[in-house]
Write an enzyme that holds these catalytic residues in place. Sequence first.
Site, PDB file in Angstrom:
ATOM      1  N   LYS A 119      36.863  48.390  40.961  1.00 13.88           N
ATOM      2  CA  LYS A 119      36.372  48.047  42.296  1.00 13.88           C
ATOM      3  C   LYS A 119      34.954  48.574  42.531  1.00 13.88           C
ATOM      4  O   LYS A 119      34.168  47.945  43.258  1.00 13.88           O
ATOM      5  CB  LYS A 119      37.334  48.575  43.363  1.00 13.88           C
ATOM      6  CG  LYS A 119      38.683  47.852  43.376  1.00 13.88           C
ATOM      7  CD  LYS A 119      38.518  46.362  43.645  1.00 13.88           C
ATOM      8  CE  LYS A 119      39.843  45.652  43.831  1.00 13.88           C
ATOM      9  NZ  LYS A 119      39.671  44.204  44.123  1.00 13.88           N
ATOM     10  N   TYR A 143      41.705  51.231  38.661  1.00 13.32           N
ATOM     11  CA  TYR A 143      41.451  50.417  39.851  1.00 13.32           C
ATOM     12  C   TYR A 143      40.123  50.811  40.509  1.00 13.32           C
ATOM     13  O   TYR A 143      39.313  49.946  40.866  1.00 13.32           O
ATOM     14  CB  TYR A 143      42.610  50.601  40.835  1.00 13.32           C
ATOM     15  CG  TYR A 143      42.543  49.746  42.075  1.00 13.32           C
ATOM     16  CD1 TYR A 143      43.014  48.439  42.064  1.00 13.32           C
ATOM     17  CD2 TYR A 143      42.024  50.255  43.259  1.00 13.32           C
ATOM     18  CE1 TYR A 143      42.966  47.654  43.209  1.00 13.32           C
ATOM     19  CE2 TYR A 143      41.970  49.484  44.404  1.00 13.32           C
ATOM     20  CZ  TYR A 143      42.445  48.184  44.376  1.00 13.32           C
ATOM     21  OH  TYR A 143      42.386  47.410  45.515  1.00 13.32           O
TER      22      TYR A 143
END
Length: 241
Positions: free
Chosen positions: A151, A147
Amino acid sequence: MARVALVTGGTRGIGAAICVALKAAGYTVAANYAGNDDAANAFKDETGIPVYKWSVADYDACVEGIAKVEADLGPVDILVNNAGITRDGAFHKMSVEKWNEVIGTNLNGLFNMTRPLWEGMRDRSFGRVINISSINGQKGQAGQANYSAAKAGDLGFTKALAQEGSRKGITVNAICPGYIGTEMVRAIAPDVLEKHILPHIPVGRLGEPEEIARCVVFLASDDAGFITGSTLSANGGQTMT
């Protein structure tokens, strides 16, 4: 004629708040979603905002879905890349599937959604691309290598694409929310919130989805035409970059 805004992951949480705020600001809004038909239909019934189902991880599905939105509503001038998933786990236990799923939605999804719209924005000399990244793309987070990597990649994508779009009237910006009071975050055990999360947020509370939505409305507006390649951190002071 009102400009058309398309919000991915737009029927729940932060995405739903963004859709509602954009509609209230006078935009014609379309909400994309990937899986939860019940939630999407309830959102449509409550708000009157049309919903469209496809996975942003699938480029061909994005091309087809965008074509449907534009046939129904007109050319998309504002794209909010909000769709995201988590597949958390310690890196030494992380499977290839968990890595690829998160990268596919949270990073590749930006390409898959933006690329089919980019030439139209260039032709019309106007566009707004707003990418919802995360505080964890700025600072990293244990258990979220997939993640955090995706991001952080969203921020590089934002800065590079902003340079390409600037002379064509297209701005590209990112928002990095901190801990926001969505259904997912509020499901965290109260003692974990009180002992391990809130003490690290200087303002002493969770953010609200509507606060992120107001950031999007501003970046989508003509008033934000001189802002591009920027990252707006909305995290209550938890991380200052």
